[in-house]
Design an enzyme around this catalytic site. Structure first.
Site, PDB file in Angstrom:
ATOM      1  N   SER A 195      42.840  50.897  41.344  1.00 25.52           N
ATOM      2  CA  SER A 195      42.724  50.542  42.765  1.00 25.52           C
ATOM      3  C   SER A 195      43.889  49.661  43.182  1.00 25.52           C
ATOM      4  O   SER A 195      44.640  49.160  42.347  1.00 25.52           O
ATOM      5  CB  SER A 195      41.417  49.782  42.998  1.00 25.52           C
ATOM      6  OG  SER A 195      41.514  48.508  42.377  1.00 25.52           O
ATOM      7  N   LYS A 196      43.980  49.470  44.478  1.00 23.50           N
ATOM      8  CA  LYS A 196      45.022  48.610  45.024  1.00 23.50           C
ATOM      9  C   LYS A 196      44.881  47.195  44.458  1.00 23.50           C
ATOM     10  O   LYS A 196      45.860  46.518  44.168  1.00 23.50           O
ATOM     11  CB  LYS A 196      44.902  48.586  46.550  1.00 23.50           C
ATOM     12  CG  LYS A 196      45.865  47.636  47.217  1.00 23.50           C
ATOM     13  CD  LYS A 196      45.941  47.884  48.695  1.00 23.50           C
ATOM     14  CE  LYS A 196      46.373  46.672  49.494  1.00 23.50           C
ATOM     15  NZ  LYS A 196      47.100  45.629  48.819  1.00 23.50           N
ATOM     16  N   ARG A 197      43.624  46.791  44.286  1.00 21.41           N
ATOM     17  CA  ARG A 197      43.389  45.445  43.742  1.00 21.41           C
ATOM     18  C   ARG A 197      43.977  45.294  42.332  1.00 21.41           C
ATOM     19  O   ARG A 197      44.524  44.262  41.981  1.00 21.41           O
ATOM     20  CB  ARG A 197      41.888  45.130  43.740  1.00 21.41           C
ATOM     21  CG  ARG A 197      41.638  43.640  43.690  1.00 21.41           C
ATOM     22  CD  ARG A 197      40.224  43.224  44.021  1.00 21.41           C
ATOM     23  NE  ARG A 197      39.608  44.025  45.063  1.00 21.41           N
ATOM     24  CZ  ARG A 197      38.362  44.496  44.987  1.00 21.41           C
ATOM     25  NH1 ARG A 197      37.636  44.260  43.919  1.00 21.41           N
ATOM     26  NH2 ARG A 197      37.856  45.191  45.975  1.00 21.41           N
TER      27      ARG A 197
ATOM     28  N   ASP B  45      47.596  44.648  42.812  1.00 22.02           N
ATOM     29  CA  ASP B  45      47.859  43.272  43.283  1.00 22.02           C
ATOM     30  C   ASP B  45      47.723  42.284  42.124  1.00 22.02           C
ATOM     31  O   ASP B  45      48.528  41.369  41.964  1.00 22.02           O
ATOM     32  CB  ASP B  45      46.865  42.885  44.398  1.00 22.02           C
ATOM     33  CG  ASP B  45      47.109  43.716  45.667  1.00 22.02           C
ATOM     34  OD1 ASP B  45      48.195  44.328  45.758  1.00 22.02           O
ATOM     35  OD2 ASP B  45      46.213  43.755  46.528  1.00 22.02           O
TER      36      ASP B  45
END
Ligand code: GLU
Length: 511
Positions: A264-266, A269
């Site tokens: 995921s994008k998380r 990050d």
């Protein structure tokens, strides 16, 4: 046969394209190109509530960056257009009505509030409300009303949706090219909405109708769409199109670097790596998410790393160009289980592909870095430098931090290295080395090497101690490329001046 291979990449423009989506595009492209088929881009923008401005351009630019140019699509056109579902809007209602006429769909007038109340009622009993064969006969739809009532409601403008009518207790047999035979009992499925009250089809209807109208031969998409397969196959059968049904291949998930679940994008990050091909600025929040392109990845590396997330050539080979992938790719080498994304391996791919780029092609990029640092250097020297530094870096933007000392003398000397490498007799040895280098002619890497090595042998010095101290004088630290290349690049005068001033400064630093 080959001209019948038609595949589509069908993203919804709801935000930036995740690298998982890009991999789906890549596999479609490779599958098509291997067989001389057609790669189509279709924009699935029927869900107006999720439309994000700029997302379509972003998707197209991402594909272009990777060299995955569609043969047919919104920009290219083609004889099966338009390629944006919002521009095909008028076509879908007729198909929904046809399903009603064939007894495979029905109008449903239940309001969102009524459905919400039902959901709550079921929840209170510890159950889940599902709009299916068990409950539809007690709800407000054209199966429970007579024809006239239904027509009157529609004529009065009462909002409705059209739902697929699953016959309960039917075994739906399907074939997936990755997973083999799949069987699902229709009693486990709900009567999905095909057409919405806003006059737009849902994904399911538009997707199947367009795959049929665009003569799609193979549907290659992410595993998250596998649960929709029974509905899609049932739609083909309900339309009487089973003989035209494409073959399906659902690609395994790209998994988080560690732990369970989809990347995921998380995760990006948290781990400091991009999950989008290009940088994306959210038009709502203004938040900027990093992209592979802006982080310095080569498109070739990006494609290579994505290809190996779920596919393998069956050999040890890991490095592939797009052309090589086209000639090697086969769907039967796509695995069933998810592939873990490894950010370090991603860098490795970039390192490898960077080494494949001819040095002269990297000159413009490095020249502009040098310009921004106020350094002037001729093309030939820049190319020499690239050939020295390139094997040491993963990204072109690391060139400067690995090469600044070619242009500027160090202004400080790593105290840890000084402590370890600068012994009492080092200044004297370095002075002797400087003197010997002063006699070195011509001042090229080979002769510098001879002079240094002879001096070491003649005096029975340790090679390591001399080289480390010399590096400290030239670079200020313990790292850097081969010293003979560096010395030759700097030239005699600069080498000797760095050595003399370094000896003095380090002596001062020590005392
Ligand atoms: N519009 C769907 C998506 O956003 C397409 C799924 C499919 O390929 O059928 O991924």
């Amino acid at each position: 046969m080959s001209q019948n291979i038609r595949v589509r990449f069908a993203p919804s423009p709801t935000g930036p394209l995740h690298i998982g989506g890009l991999r789906t595009a890549l596999f479609n492209y490779l599958f098509a190109k291997r067989q001389g088929g057609t790669f189509i881009l279709r924009i699935e923008d029927t869900d107006q509530s999720r439309f994000v401005s700029g997302a379509e351009d972003y998707i197209i630019e991402s594909l272009e960056w990777c060299g995955l140019i569609p043969d047919e699509g919104p920009r290219q056109g083609g004889s099966f257009g338009p390629y944006r579902q919002s521009e095909r809007k008028e076509r879908y209602s007729g198909y929904a009505l046809e399903l009603i006429n064939r007894g495979h769909a029905y109008h449903a007038f239940d309001t969102p509030e009524e459905l919400e109340n039902l959901r709550k009622k079921y929840e209170a009993k510890g159950e889940t409300f599902v709009y299916d064969a068990r409950v539809r006969d007690s709800l407000k739809n054209s199966l429970t009303m007579d024809r006239q009532t239904t027509e009157d409601l529609i004529a009065a403008g009462t909002p409705y949706v059209i739902r697929f009518r699953f016959e309960p207790g039917v075994e739906i047999n399907m074939h997936d090219m990755v997973r083999g035979e799949v069987v699902v009992n229709s009693s486990t499925l709900d009567d999905k909405i095909l057409f919405k009250s806003d006059g737009m089809p849902t994904y399911h209807l538009a997707n199947v109708v367009d795959d049929n109208l665009m003569a799609i031969s193979h549907v290659i998409r992410g595993e998250e769409w596998l649960p929709s397969l029974p509905l899609h196959v049932s739609l083909y059968r309900a339309f009487g199109w089973e003989h035209l049904m494409p073959q399906f291949a659902h690609l395994p998930l790209i998994l988080k670097p560690t732990g369970k679940g989809k990347l995921s994008k998380r995760d990006g990050d948290k781990g400091g790596f991009p999950v989008f091909p290009l940088e994306w600025k959210d038009p709502g929040t203004g938040d900027v998410s990093p992209g592979y392109r802006e982080e310095g990845y080569l498109p070739e590396a990006c494609i290579n790393l994505l290809a190996l997330l779920g596919w393998n050539s069956g050999t040890e080979q890991e490095l592939f160009s797009l052309e090589e992938l086209v000639s090697e790719f086969q769907l039967d080498k796509v695995g069933k289980s998810g592939s873990r994304f490894d950010p370090e391996k991603a860098k490795w791919f970039n390192h490898q592909h960077l080494q494949r780029v001819p040095d002269n092609e990297l000159i413009p990029a490095f020249s502009s870095t040098l310009e921004s640092k106020g350094v002037s250097c001729d093309q030939e020297q820049i190319q020499t430098l690239i050939s020295i530094i390139k094997p040491r870096i993963n990204f072109m933007h690391e060139m400067w931090e690995q090469s600044w000392f070619f242009f500027t003398a160090p202004s400080s000397y790593d105290p840890g290295v000084v402590k370890k490498r600068w012994k009492e007799d080092t200044p004297e040895k370095m002075t002797m080395l400087a003197d010997a280098l002063g006699q070195c002619e011509p001042f090229i890497a080979e002769s510098v090497e001879t002079v240094v090595k002879n001096l070491i042998t003649d005096n029975q010095w340790g090679m390591g101690a001399i080289m480390n101290a010399w590096r400290l004088l030239l670079v200020g630290a313990a790292t850097g490329p081969g010293l003979f290349d560096l010395a030759a690049f700097l030239g005699k005068e600069e080498v000797i001046s760095r050595m003399n001033s370094g000896i003095e400064k380090i002596n001062r630093q020590k005392n």
